[in-house]
Each structure stands twice: as structure tokens, then as C-alpha cells.
Design an enzyme around this catalytic site. Structure first.
Site, PDB file in Angstrom:
ATOM      1  N   CYS A 138       0.867  -1.180   0.000  1.00 12.66           N
ATOM      2  CA  CYS A 138       0.000   0.000   0.000  1.00 12.66           C
ATOM      3  C   CYS A 138       0.903   1.229   0.000  1.00 12.66           C
ATOM      4  O   CYS A 138       2.025   1.159  -0.482  1.00 12.66           O
ATOM      5  CB  CYS A 138      -0.938  -0.026   1.210  1.00 12.66           C
ATOM      6  SG  CYS A 138      -0.083  -0.064   2.801  1.00 12.66           S
ATOM      7  N   ALA A 139       0.445   2.343   0.546  1.00  8.70           N
ATOM      8  CA  ALA A 139       1.219   3.586   0.461  1.00  8.70           C
ATOM      9  C   ALA A 139       2.502   3.538   1.271  1.00  8.70           C
ATOM     10  O   ALA A 139       3.494   4.185   0.923  1.00  8.70           O
ATOM     11  CB  ALA A 139       0.358   4.764   0.938  1.00  8.70           C
TER      12      ALA A 139
END
Length: 473
Positions: A27-28
Site C-alpha cells: 500500500c502507500a
């Protein structure tokens, strides 16, 4: 890059080797590993890998925090090693098998709303910029007053700020169909039907005109800005599409499946799902307002103080619905103004640790983690620093509560959602930016001072590390 390749190899080995890893996604800020055997993971070795800011199990995944930008580079190197790469949504479905019903429901809600958030962020920024441009002081710099602004310019700004909310049911139905296994374009059309210009506009019905009444008692309106009617219509629509598709001959599937799905679902959505869940939305909104309007800044203190605990559990996406409702109904979001202090405070606590410690490794971890928090991403600061030594995390919670209290007392309200601290400044350009900066400073300073005075020392650090070394493997 040779260093990233080395990091990837060390990570894979510390997690138990290729044979222990089912898949990897990211993810980020984190790499997310699905593993066969948790016992084969060498936690200490993982945490000692360069650039790793922390690692833990959550939602059935072993998540390794690396930070924005870095995670993409390490992921590419892990992928090159031959680890089975997958996307986050597919891995979430696999991880969901190990969760209870409530956890699965919250994860699903997040999977539906997270893809929509970027356009709502953009809408909030447009609102902030419009608020800045329309201020008398700004217009005066160009020798203008609000009366000099043309109607066409105002119409243009309304296109930027209103479109996402007018067609929100279409976005929600599209995303819900996608998550529940339907055809997204059918969901999109179903959502557009809910805001058809042929129906009485929901906002007009709320102020001046009557809804349509079918059978004399069922009120039918457009659902501009509504979330729950589109969400539940999307769930049932996706399941209905799957049911029909299994029973229709392949030669007729292209025609019959979308026809029957849309026909049945628009009837159900307008006559049953819409009226019921629009009423539920109203109750949720009124409950939210009751909490946010608690006197003496109580709401700000509680929400600001507890928010990051909720982030740890991974269920914070459930509040997306609440923020969307606030923006859709009032064009402002006091919740964002409160939680920005909780994010900033964790950054302040990590900053104090980084400045106070004599450990070069901890300093190299804490200082970038604090900056990441000031950009709105707290996971590196929380899992990599503050939770590890406990007291800095508690100091951050107190700082968040104090900042949230201040935001409530000042009546601070953002024009959007999902961005906080430094990027969140853009949501407060409508005359509130100084108060917003003040709230963040108060949260950061409170957490920093408490951590510096009571929350961290190198002696405690050494004791914590010694205890970790003596843990049974």
C-alpha cells in the site's frame, strides 16, 4: 539500486524464505506479506533490516513499514526475486478468511470507499481554493470585490466542487459492484439512475418541492449525495447479477443479464432500499452531529485522543461514511479538524524521541517518521517508534486530545477529507488557516514536551531493547 536489492533479499530471508511467503502486495507505506507459518518469521531480524520502520501482523497479513516511496522500490526488488506478487484487493480477500464477521464488514467498507477518496480529496481542495479566492482581502489585491465576480465564474467553481457529490451514488455503486464481484459498469449505470434528472432533486425536496409518491405512500426522490442507498443497492445488484448470469445461456448473457439486473435493482432501489437507508443515513448524521456538538470541547478531546488507537486496529475507514455525510450536507468537515491534531501529535512525539536519543539508528528512524506524520501518514511513527516505547504513543494521544479540544473550541471545519497536517492546510484556506496552524502546533508541542520530559530516555530504550532480546523466540 544495489542497496534496495540487498534489503529485499534480507527481508525475504527474515520472513522465512521464499517457501514461507504465499504472496506480497503493498500500500502507500507497507509491504504486506501472506505467509504460511508465522513461527518462521524472525521478528528481530526483520526490524534490523535497513529502512524498515517496524513490522507487525494485522488483518491476516505480515506488514512491514517502509514509508512512502521506499515501499514501491523495495516491492519491485522483492518481485524480481520471484515472490508471488498480487494486488492489495486480492490479498485482502485472502486475508479476510481469518477475520471475524465485524472485521470483514469493516474491511469491505474500506475496500469500497478508499478508491473514491481521491476525488473527494480533490473536491475538498477545490472548495478550499475557492474559499481563498473569494476572500475580500485576496480580491482586493487585484482591485476587485465579491460583486465583481461573474456568474459564469461561480458556475465554473460549482462544477469543480459539486460534481463528485451530485454523482456520489454512481461512484459508490460502481465501487460496490467491483468489490462484490459484479460488473462495475452496470453498477455505475445503476448509481446514475439514482440521480437521474427525471427524479426530484434530493436537495430541492429538502427545501421547497414535494417528492413523487408511488402507490400513494412511497416517496421517491433523487439520491444526490447519498451513500447507503447506493451501497446496499450495489451489494444486492452484484449478487443478483451473479445469480442471473449463472442461469442464463451464454448466447443471451450480453442482453438478458444487464437488462434484468438494472430493471429489478432500480425498482428495488427507488421503492425499498432508497427510502429505508436514506432514513438510516439521517439517523447516523444526527448521531454524528450530537457527538461533535458536545459542549466544552469534549468531542474534540475524545476523538483527538482516541483516533490513533482506532488507526492501529485498522478500522478507521469506517469513518469515511461519516465524513462524506458531513461534507454532502454542510460542505464542511469538523471531524477532519479534530483528527489532524491526533496525526500531528504522533509526529511530535516521534520528533522528540529522534532529537533526544543518542542512538544513531533510532534517530535515523524517528526523525523521518515524524516528518511522514507531518505529511499525514502516522504508521511509521506509531509502529516504528512510539508504540515500541509506549510512553511516546501515550504522549501523542494526549497531544491529540489537547489539539482536538482546541479545534472544537475554535469551531474549526475543513472543506474536505482524508488529508491532514501540512497537506491538510489546503482544506482551511477559507479564512481558517491560522486557527488550523495553531491547532497543529498545540498538538505537536504538547506531545513533544510530554515525550521529552516524561516519555522517553535512552536508559528506557536500552531496557526495552534488552527485554526484546530476551523474549522467547
Amino acid at each position: 539500486m544495489a542497496e534496495n536489492k540487498k534489503i529485499a533479499k534480507e527481508l525475504v530471508e527474515a520472513i522465512g524464505g521464499m517457501e514461507n511467503i504465499q504472496s506480497v502486495a503493498h500500500c502507500a507505506t507497507r509491504l504486506r506479506f501472506m505467509v504460511n507459518d508465522k513461527e518462521q518469521i524472525d521478528q528481530e531480524a526483520v526490524e534490523n533490516v535497513n529502512k524498515v520502520k517496524g513490522a507487525f501482523f494485522n488483518s491476516g497479513q505480515y506488514q512491514v513499514i517502509l514509508g512512502t516511496g521506499t515501499v514501491n522500490q523495495i516491492y519491485d526488488e522483492v518481485d524480481k526475486l520471484g515472490v508471488n506478487a498480487t494486488d492489495k484487493s486480492e490479498q485482502s480477500k485472502s486475508a479476510a478468511k481469518d477475520k471475524n464477521a465485524l472485521q470483514r464488514a469493516i474491511r469491505t467498507l474500506g475496500d469500497v470507499f478508499v478508491p473514491i477518496i481521491p476525488v473527494l480529496v480533490a473536491t475538498g481542495l477545490f472548495m478550499g481554493v475557492r474559499g481563498l479566492v473569494m476572500q475580500e482581502q485576496i480580491l482586493a489585491l487585484f482591485g476587485m470585490t465579491p460583486a465583481d465576480i461573474s456568474d459564469n465564474f461561480l458556475l465554473f467553481t460549482q462544477i469543480l466542487t459539486d460534481t463528485a457529490f451530485v454523482f456520489l451514488p454512481a461512484l459508490v455503486a460502481w465501487s460496490t459492484f467491483r468489490v462484490f464481484g459484479g460488473t462495475p459498469i452496470i453498477g455505475l449505470v445503476l448509481g446514475l439512475m439514482l440521480v437521474s434528472p427525471e427524479l426530484p432533486n434530493a436537495w430541492d425536496v429538502a427545501t421547497e418541492i414535494e417528492p413523487l409518491y408511488f402507490f400513494g405512500f412511497i416517496p421517491v426522490v433523487g439520491y444526490q449525495g447519498a451513500v447507503l442507498p447506493a451501497f446496499f443497492a450495489g451489494i444486492l445488484g452484484a449478487k443478483l447479477e451473479q445469480f442471473i448470469r449463472k442461469r442464463v445461456p451464454e448466447s443471451l448473457d450480453l442482453i438478458v443479464t444487464p437488462f434484468l439486473t438494472l430493471l429489478v435493482m432500480i425498482i428495488a432501489a427507488l421503492f425499498v432500499i432508497g427510502p429505508i437507508f436514506h432514513t438510516v443515513e439521517e439517523y447516523i448524521l444526527q448521531g454524528t452531529l450530537a457527538v461533535l456538538n458536545l459542549p466544552f470541547g469534549i468531542a474534540g478531546f475524545l476523538i483527538g485522543g482516541l483516533n490513533q488507537i482506532i488507526v492501529i486496529t485498522g478500522v478507521h475507514h469506517i469513518f469515511n461514511l461519516m465524513e462524506i455525510q458531513l461534507l454532502e450536507n454542510f460542505g464542511s468537515n469538523p471531524y477532519n479538524a479534530i483528527i489532524t491534531s491526533s496525526v500531528a501529535a504522533q509526529g511530535g512525539a516521534a520528533l522528540a524521541v529522534g532529537m533526544k536519543t543518542k542512538s544513531n539508528k533510532l534517530k535515523a528512524l524517528a526523525l523521518p517518521s515524524s516528518f511522514s506524520a507531518f505529511l499525514g501518514i502516522t504508521e511509521p511513527a506509531i509502529f516504528g517508534v512510539n508504540l515500541r516505547y509506549v510512553k511516546p504513543f501515550v504522549a501523542g494521544l494526549i497531544g491529540g486530545g489537547v489539539g482536538g479540544f482546541t479545534a472544537s473550541i475554535l469551531g474549526l471545519k475543513g472543506t474536505g477529507m482524508a488529508i491532514t497536517v501540512i497537506p491538510g492546510t489546503l482544506l482551511y484556506l477559507n479564512g481558517q488557516v491560522l486557527q488550523y496552524i495553531l491547532v497543529n502546533i498545540i498538538a505537536i508541542v504538547t506531545a513533544f514536551v510530554l515525550t521529552w520530559l516524561f516519555g522517553f530516555s535512552d536508559n528506557e530504550r536500552k531496557e526495552t531493547e534488552a527485554n526484546a532480546e530476551n523474549r522467547p523466540s
